[in-house]
Design a protein around this motif. Structure first.
Motif, short mmCIF file in Angstrom:
data_model
loop_
_atom_site.label_atom_id
_atom_site.label_comp_id
_atom_site.label_asym_id
_atom_site.label_seq_id
_atom_site.Cartn_x
_atom_site.Cartn_y
_atom_site.Cartn_z
N PRO A 58 19.18 40.45 69.12
CA PRO A 58 18.26 39.32 68.99
C PRO A 58 16.81 39.80 69.08
CG PRO A 58 19.22 39.34 71.18
CD PRO A 58 19.89 40.44 70.40
N ALA A 59 15.89 38.99 68.65
CA ALA A 59 14.47 39.35 68.62
C ALA A 59 13.94 39.75 70.00
CB ALA A 59 13.65 38.20 68.05
N ALA A 60 14.35 39.05 71.05
CA ALA A 60 13.86 39.38 72.40
C ALA A 60 14.25 40.79 72.80
CB ALA A 60 14.38 38.36 73.41
N SER A 61 15.44 41.22 72.42
CA SER A 61 15.88 42.58 72.73
C SER A 61 15.06 43.60 71.96
CB SER A 61 17.37 42.75 72.43
OG SER A 61 18.15 42.02 73.35
N TRP A 62 14.86 43.35 70.66
CA TRP A 62 14.05 44.27 69.86
C TRP A 62 12.64 44.38 70.42
CZ3 TRP A 62 16.30 47.83 67.46
CH2 TRP A 62 17.44 47.62 66.67
N LYS A 63 12.10 43.28 70.90
CA LYS A 63 10.75 43.28 71.46
C LYS A 63 10.68 44.22 72.66
CE LYS A 63 7.12 40.17 73.05
NZ LYS A 63 6.72 38.78 73.24
N ARG A 64 11.68 44.14 73.54
CA ARG A 64 11.71 45.02 74.72
C ARG A 64 11.97 46.47 74.32
NH1 ARG A 64 14.05 40.31 76.88
NH2 ARG A 64 16.13 41.02 76.34
N VAL A 65 12.85 46.69 73.34
CA VAL A 65 13.11 48.06 72.88
C VAL A 65 11.82 48.69 72.37
CG1 VAL A 65 14.25 49.42 71.06
CG2 VAL A 65 15.57 47.73 72.36
N MET A 66 11.08 47.96 71.56
CA MET A 66 9.84 48.50 71.00
C MET A 66 8.76 48.68 72.07
SD MET A 66 10.59 49.23 67.97
CE MET A 66 8.97 49.67 67.35
N ALA A 67 8.74 47.82 73.06
CA ALA A 67 7.76 47.95 74.15
C ALA A 67 8.10 49.13 75.06
CB ALA A 67 7.70 46.66 74.96
N TRP A 90 8.75 43.56 61.73
CA TRP A 90 9.91 43.59 60.83
C TRP A 90 11.21 43.34 61.60
CZ3 TRP A 90 14.07 47.06 60.38
CH2 TRP A 90 14.85 46.87 59.25
N LEU A 91 11.37 44.01 62.74
CA LEU A 91 12.59 43.81 63.54
C LEU A 91 12.70 42.37 64.01
CD1 LEU A 91 12.52 47.13 65.58
CD2 LEU A 91 14.33 46.43 63.98
N GLY A 92 11.61 41.80 64.47
CA GLY A 92 11.63 40.40 64.93
C GLY A 92 12.00 39.44 63.82
N ALA A 93 11.47 39.70 62.62
CA ALA A 93 11.73 38.81 61.48
C ALA A 93 13.17 38.93 60.98
CB ALA A 93 10.76 39.13 60.34
N ASN A 94 13.81 40.06 61.24
CA ASN A 94 15.16 40.29 60.72
C ASN A 94 16.21 40.40 61.82
OD1 ASN A 94 14.77 40.63 57.70
ND2 ASN A 94 13.20 41.96 58.55
N ALA A 95 15.84 40.05 63.04
CA ALA A 95 16.75 40.14 64.18
C ALA A 95 17.91 39.16 64.01
CB ALA A 95 15.99 39.82 65.47
N GLY A 96 18.97 39.44 64.74
CA GLY A 96 20.15 38.57 64.69
C GLY A 96 19.87 37.24 65.37
N GLN A 107 20.59 45.83 79.25
CA GLN A 107 19.73 46.96 78.87
C GLN A 107 19.39 46.95 77.37
OE1 GLN A 107 22.16 50.19 80.27
NE2 GLN A 107 21.20 50.14 82.28
N ASP A 108 19.57 45.82 76.72
CA ASP A 108 19.30 45.68 75.28
C ASP A 108 20.04 46.72 74.46
OD1 ASP A 108 17.51 43.46 75.57
OD2 ASP A 108 16.07 44.86 76.40
N ARG A 109 21.22 47.07 74.91
CA ARG A 109 22.06 48.05 74.20
C ARG A 109 23.08 47.31 73.34
NH1 ARG A 109 22.22 53.44 76.18
NH2 ARG A 109 20.89 53.72 78.00
N ILE A 110 23.12 47.64 72.08
CA ILE A 110 24.11 47.07 71.16
C ILE A 110 25.50 47.29 71.73
CG2 ILE A 110 25.13 47.32 68.86
CD1 ILE A 110 22.21 48.08 67.93
N THR A 111 25.74 48.49 72.27
CA THR A 111 27.07 48.86 72.75
C THR A 111 27.51 48.14 74.01
OG1 THR A 111 26.14 50.75 73.94
CG2 THR A 111 26.94 51.15 71.69
N THR A 112 26.62 47.39 74.65
CA THR A 112 27.02 46.62 75.82
C THR A 112 27.10 45.12 75.53
OG1 THR A 112 24.75 46.43 76.64
CG2 THR A 112 26.06 48.31 77.44
N SER A 113 26.90 44.76 74.27
CA SER A 113 26.98 43.34 73.91
C SER A 113 28.42 42.87 73.90
CB SER A 113 26.34 43.11 72.54
OG SER A 113 27.10 43.76 71.54
N SER A 114 28.60 41.59 74.13
CA SER A 114 29.94 41.00 74.14
C SER A 114 30.64 41.20 72.81
CB SER A 114 29.89 39.51 74.46
OG SER A 114 29.38 39.31 75.74
N TRP A 115 29.91 41.01 71.70
CA TRP A 115 30.54 41.14 70.39
C TRP A 115 30.97 42.58 70.13
CZ3 TRP A 115 28.63 44.43 66.79
CH2 TRP A 115 27.27 44.78 66.87
N PHE A 116 30.17 43.57 70.58
CA PHE A 116 30.55 44.97 70.39
C PHE A 116 31.82 45.27 71.19
CE2 PHE A 116 30.70 49.44 71.33
CZ PHE A 116 30.27 50.06 70.17
#
Length: 160
Positions: A58-67, A90-96, A107-116
């Protein structure tokens, strides 16, 4: 044999149903579309790992990753401010935004998400440790078309 035109209420009902179906199809595919990767994103991010499709977080995660690029999961991945701004926008505009990616994973890790976790529940813990895989973040080790944003199960080949 005579032909009868549908009543107005039948026409309206069919119109409403058609609109609902079209909207649902668009919503189902809307966030899962394959977004062409921004060349700068590919250049910067794929130098170290797969340039993950922006819809995976999601956009909030990308924001923290980039920060947090100076301490990007244990590595200094700092970029100049103009590049950070371009990639962040770009990431915010195209986030899930669809249901499975709406959560902000630990930790904004894709690999720790419920769907993963759900998608990979059949993968034994020892599999991730294989030399050819290395970690859960190495999507391309098993997903043969991950570099193209294609994670379809038909294209999975788990290395020995």
């Amino acid at each position: 044999m005579s032909f009868r035109f549908p009543s107005l209420s039948t026409k309206v009902l069919f119109g409403v149903l058609a609109t609902i179906c079209a909207t649902q199809a668009a919503m189902a595919d809307g966030d899962r579309r394959m977004v062409p990767l921004l060349p700068q994103y590919k250049q910067e991010c794929a130098a170290c790992h797969l340039a993950y499709p922006p819809g995976m977080l999601p956009a909030a995660s990308w924001k923290r990753v980039m920060a947090g690029l100076p301490k990007h999961y244990g590595t200094d991945a700092s970029l100049d401010p103009a590049t950070v701004k371009e990639l962040s926008t770009w990431l915010g505009a195209n986030a899930g935004t669809y249901k499975r990616v709406s959560e902000e994973p630990p930790q904004d890790r894709i690999t720790t998400s419920s769907w993963f976790e759900r998608k990979h529940r059949e993968v034994a813990p020892d599999t991730w440790k294989r030399a050819a895989i290395g970690s859960r973040a190495n999507c391309a080790a098993c997903h043969t078309r991950a570099d193209k944003g294609d994670f379809d199960e038909d294209n999975v080949r788990i290395p020995k």
